[in-house]
Motif scaffolding. Sequence first.
Motif, PDB file in Angstrom:
ATOM      1  N   ALA A   4       0.823  -1.214   0.000  1.00 61.42           N
ATOM      2  CA  ALA A   4       0.000   0.000   0.000  1.00 61.42           C
ATOM      3  C   ALA A   4       0.854   1.258   0.000  1.00 61.42           C
ATOM      4  O   ALA A   4       0.394   2.328  -0.429  1.00 61.42           O
ATOM      5  N   GLY A   5       2.087   1.152   0.453  1.00 64.43           N
ATOM      6  CA  GLY A   5       3.001   2.295   0.426  1.00 64.43           C
ATOM      7  C   GLY A   5       3.597   2.551  -0.941  1.00 64.43           C
ATOM      8  O   GLY A   5       4.307   3.550  -1.130  1.00 64.43           O
ATOM      9  N   HIS A   6       3.331   1.662  -1.912  1.00 59.97           N
ATOM     10  CA  HIS A   6       3.886   1.808  -3.261  1.00 59.97           C
ATOM     11  C   HIS A   6       2.798   1.835  -4.336  1.00 59.97           C
ATOM     12  O   HIS A   6       2.881   2.604  -5.291  1.00 59.97           O
ATOM     13  N   ALA A   7       1.803   0.980  -4.190  1.00 55.02           N
ATOM     14  CA  ALA A   7       0.755   0.867  -5.206  1.00 55.02           C
ATOM     15  C   ALA A   7      -0.328   1.924  -4.998  1.00 55.02           C
ATOM     16  O   ALA A   7      -0.502   2.461  -3.896  1.00 55.02           O
ATOM     17  N   ALA A   8      -1.074   2.214  -6.070  1.00 53.20           N
ATOM     18  CA  ALA A   8      -2.186   3.158  -5.960  1.00 53.20           C
ATOM     19  C   ALA A   8      -3.293   2.582  -5.081  1.00 53.20           C
ATOM     20  O   ALA A   8      -3.913   3.300  -4.286  1.00 53.20           O
ATOM     21  N   LYS A   9      -3.534   1.271  -5.228  1.00 52.49           N
ATOM     22  CA  LYS A   9      -4.562   0.629  -4.422  1.00 52.49           C
ATOM     23  C   LYS A   9      -4.261  -0.861  -4.331  1.00 52.49           C
ATOM     24  O   LYS A   9      -3.773  -1.470  -5.284  1.00 52.49           O
ATOM     25  N   VAL A  10      -4.555  -1.446  -3.168  1.00 53.06           N
ATOM     26  CA  VAL A  10      -4.366  -2.875  -2.951  1.00 53.06           C
ATOM     27  C   VAL A  10      -5.729  -3.498  -2.660  1.00 53.06           C
ATOM     28  O   VAL A  10      -6.406  -3.116  -1.698  1.00 53.06           O
ATOM     29  N   HIS A  11      -6.146  -4.450  -3.506  1.00 52.64           N
ATOM     30  CA  HIS A  11      -7.392  -5.185  -3.304  1.00 52.64           C
ATOM     31  C   HIS A  11      -7.050  -6.519  -2.643  1.00 52.64           C
ATOM     32  O   HIS A  11      -6.328  -7.335  -3.217  1.00 52.64           O
ATOM     33  N   ILE A  12      -7.548  -6.743  -1.423  1.00 53.63           N
ATOM     34  CA  ILE A  12      -7.334  -8.015  -0.732  1.00 53.63           C
ATOM     35  C   ILE A  12      -8.535  -8.914  -0.986  1.00 53.63           C
ATOM     36  O   ILE A  12      -9.679  -8.525  -0.722  1.00 53.63           O
ATOM     37  N   LEU A  13      -8.277 -10.137  -1.469  1.00 48.97           N
ATOM     38  CA  LEU A  13      -9.338 -11.113  -1.719  1.00 48.97           C
ATOM     39  C   LEU A  13      -9.218 -12.255  -0.726  1.00 48.97           C
ATOM     40  O   LEU A  13      -8.134 -12.848  -0.568  1.00 48.97           O
ATOM     41  N   ILE A  14     -10.316 -12.575  -0.016  1.00 49.94           N
ATOM     42  CA  ILE A  14     -10.344 -13.733   0.868  1.00 49.94           C
ATOM     43  C   ILE A  14     -11.639 -14.505   0.627  1.00 49.94           C
ATOM     44  O   ILE A  14     -12.648 -13.940   0.213  1.00 49.94           O
ATOM     45  N   ARG A  15     -11.609 -15.809   0.901  1.00 52.76           N
ATOM     46  CA  ARG A  15     -12.803 -16.644   0.705  1.00 52.76           C
ATOM     47  C   ARG A  15     -13.759 -16.534   1.883  1.00 52.76           C
ATOM     48  O   ARG A  15     -14.967 -16.727   1.731  1.00 52.76           O
ATOM     49  N   LYS A  16     -13.226 -16.249   3.072  1.00 52.91           N
ATOM     50  CA  LYS A  16     -14.063 -16.166   4.263  1.00 52.91           C
ATOM     51  C   LYS A  16     -14.795 -14.828   4.301  1.00 52.91           C
ATOM     52  O   LYS A  16     -14.563 -13.942   3.460  1.00 52.91           O
ATOM     53  N   ASP A  17     -15.659 -14.681   5.345  1.00 49.66           N
ATOM     54  CA  ASP A  17     -16.432 -13.445   5.442  1.00 49.66           C
ATOM     55  C   ASP A  17     -15.734 -12.374   6.275  1.00 49.66           C
ATOM     56  O   ASP A  17     -16.223 -11.259   6.405  1.00 49.66           O
ATOM     57  N   SER A  18     -14.549 -12.709   6.873  1.00 48.40           N
ATOM     58  CA  SER A  18     -13.772 -11.719   7.614  1.00 48.40           C
ATOM     59  C   SER A  18     -12.362 -12.238   7.818  1.00 48.40           C
ATOM     60  O   SER A  18     -12.070 -13.422   7.562  1.00 48.40           O
ATOM     61  N   LEU A  19     -11.503 -11.370   8.332  1.00 47.81           N
ATOM     62  CA  LEU A  19     -10.111 -11.731   8.610  1.00 47.81           C
ATOM     63  C   LEU A  19      -9.911 -12.200  10.043  1.00 47.81           C
ATOM     64  O   LEU A  19      -8.811 -12.626  10.421  1.00 47.81           O
ATOM     65  N   ALA A  20     -10.937 -12.129  10.868  1.00 51.67           N
ATOM     66  CA  ALA A  20     -10.790 -12.297  12.309  1.00 51.67           C
ATOM     67  C   ALA A  20     -10.155 -13.623  12.718  1.00 51.67           C
ATOM     68  O   ALA A  20      -9.377 -13.676  13.669  1.00 51.67           O
ATOM     69  N   SER A  21     -10.465 -14.705  12.016  1.00 50.98           N
ATOM     70  CA  SER A  21      -9.980 -16.027  12.435  1.00 50.98           C
ATOM     71  C   SER A  21      -8.598 -16.369  11.899  1.00 50.98           C
ATOM     72  O   SER A  21      -8.019 -17.389  12.300  1.00 50.98           O
ATOM     73  N   THR A  22      -8.041 -15.563  11.021  1.00 48.79           N
ATOM     74  CA  THR A  22      -6.777 -15.925  10.375  1.00 48.79           C
ATOM     75  C   THR A  22      -5.661 -14.898  10.540  1.00 48.79           C
ATOM     76  O   THR A  22      -4.504 -15.202  10.258  1.00 48.79           O
ATOM     77  N   MET A  23      -5.982 -13.675  10.974  1.00 48.84           N
ATOM     78  CA  MET A  23      -4.981 -12.618  11.018  1.00 48.84           C
ATOM     79  C   MET A  23      -4.936 -11.959  12.388  1.00 48.84           C
ATOM     80  O   MET A  23      -5.966 -11.831  13.057  1.00 48.84           O
ATOM     81  N   SER A  24      -3.742 -11.537  12.820  1.00 54.59           N
ATOM     82  CA  SER A  24      -3.581 -10.849  14.101  1.00 54.59           C
ATOM     83  C   SER A  24      -4.358  -9.536  14.098  1.00 54.59           C
ATOM     84  O   SER A  24      -4.438  -8.842  13.074  1.00 54.59           O
ATOM     85  N   SER A  25      -4.898  -9.178  15.250  1.00 58.46           N
ATOM     86  CA  SER A  25      -5.785  -8.011  15.335  1.00 58.46           C
ATOM     87  C   SER A  25      -5.069  -6.718  14.973  1.00 58.46           C
ATOM     88  O   SER A  25      -5.668  -5.812  14.381  1.00 58.46           O
ATOM     89  N   TYR A  26      -3.758  -6.608  15.312  1.00 59.57           N
ATOM     90  CA  TYR A  26      -3.060  -5.360  15.001  1.00 59.57           C
ATOM     91  C   TYR A  26      -2.961  -5.139  13.495  1.00 59.57           C
ATOM     92  O   TYR A  26      -3.014  -4.000  13.006  1.00 59.57           O
ATOM     93  N   LEU A  27      -2.843  -6.239  12.732  1.00 61.73           N
ATOM     94  CA  LEU A  27      -2.794  -6.109  11.277  1.00 61.73           C
ATOM     95  C   LEU A  27      -4.177  -5.795  10.697  1.00 61.73           C
ATOM     96  O   LEU A  27      -4.294  -5.012   9.750  1.00 61.73           O
TER      97      LEU A  27
END
Length: 553
Positions: A394-417
């Motif tokens: 995100a510090g280099h690209a104009a926009k970053v599109h994140i694609l995930i199959r689940k309905d949220s990031l809560a179960s797979t990613m640390s909360s600070y991220l």
Amino acid sequence: MAIYDTFKTRTAQALPKLTPTEIKRIQRFGTLVAFRDGQCLFDAGLTSFGMYVVMQGAIRISRHDGLGNTSVIAEHGPGEFAGEISQLSGAPTLVNGHAVGDVEALVLTTESLRALLIAEAELGERIVRAFILRRVEQIDNKDGGLVLVATPGHARMHSLQGWLSSNGLPHRVLDPRSDEQARALCERYQPETQDWPLAVCPNGDVKKNPSIVDLGRCLGTLPELSPDQVWDVIVVGAGPAGLATAVYAASEGLTVLVLETRAYGGQAAASARIENYLGFPTGISGGALAGRAFVQSQKFGVKMAIPAPAGRLLCGAYPLQVEMCGSLTRLQARSVVLSCGARYRRPSLANLKQFEGKGVYYWASPLEAGLCATEEVILVGGGNSAGQAAVYLAGHAAKVHILIRKDSLASTMSSYLIDRIAATPNIALHTESEIVALEGCAEEGLQQVRVRHHRSGGEADYDICRVFLFIGADPNTGWLSDCGVQVDDKGFILTGYDLPGAAQAERAALETSIPGVFAIGDVRANSTKRVAAAVGEGAAVVSQIHGFLASQR
């Protein structure tokens, strides 16, 4: 001492001056040798040495590449020393050194240099810091080392540059359409379509369409390994776990060989910032952490071979044997540590391979970030590595599109991220979505991506040329079948209490079903997929290796 413009921005730590007392302490490790004015002390790409400490006269250090380009970096006068990171591993130097006036110098071999670093801790710290800063200057300047010649966008250039950058190897790229030297080289060697790119080694050898094995040979990262030597430990994989094992085992007097397929640091080295690693409150990049661990391993005398993929593990006799991939060379070891990690998982897209390195990437380093400046990119994945990469891009690209199959990031990613992603205005999260098609051509690379949203069933085309895949990895254990190392139903290696039956009671916590073979890090079943956990296992396994070796004696 003369310091030239290219070196003025570096601190005095890169060019320290030793006191008479310090030089006296070094004398027992070196031999006093005299050189006449103009004599060559070492040649780029050819000469291996430990360190030169100047007693009288001066040594002029010059960058040099295989095309004959030379530029002066510095002159080391009395009390100063010549050397950089290559000297710790015994690889050929990447610079030239010539005597200025009549020179007397203390000459240290690679082995005596390592002995000095261990015996004189404070002095060794200053020397190693200078070596590191000098290598950084070489990388930043891009005026020496390996030369790659190809037109921009060539399909193989990204993988070669990525390998060189990941291993901290100075290099530069020349375009034959605009550079006279590159044009002259092409006229001489007349490369056909299948011969691109060309690589010019520091010693002047020219390779047509080189593999990374060819580059490893010419830069000294892939040394000749004797099948007759019996190592105390062979470590397969130089990720955080493997590097930790190498450092601790070598520091305790064991002979250690590390075999790595691509680059030291493994997948962790691609992390733009690791913020939850103990002792780094402001975070540290995976590359920086891996680089420090690599230098540390060299200081203790670890032999590192890159690229050196293991092909088979043979345990029918003792010592154990590791057969190199693509060769009949069999290396012998009293113990083997499997820290071979995992292979990047690839989605089932028909033409995925066509765009790898030409629009599809499995890590996000400065090399990839430079390609997507001012562009929109897609990143697939919901783990911590994906989150770190998204914030970095995100510090280099104009926009970053994140694609995930689940309905949220809560179960797979640390909360600070998760919080950081939400606070970054040019990151867009697309839940319950996946890529279903890639479009483009061989010459131009990826040009369009089709995305399907599962809940609505709708599809949308994005004119995007860069896709980053962080969808996990599969254990790299297929090569162990000849040895009979037991794995779980997903292919991860069983150790200690996870082993079935009687084998469980007979094995140490990190030992596999085969005596003397240990597994650590991500490849081990039920391991914690964190850098700190991998480093901890890498350290812990050394005491178990000592126990096994003692039982064999």
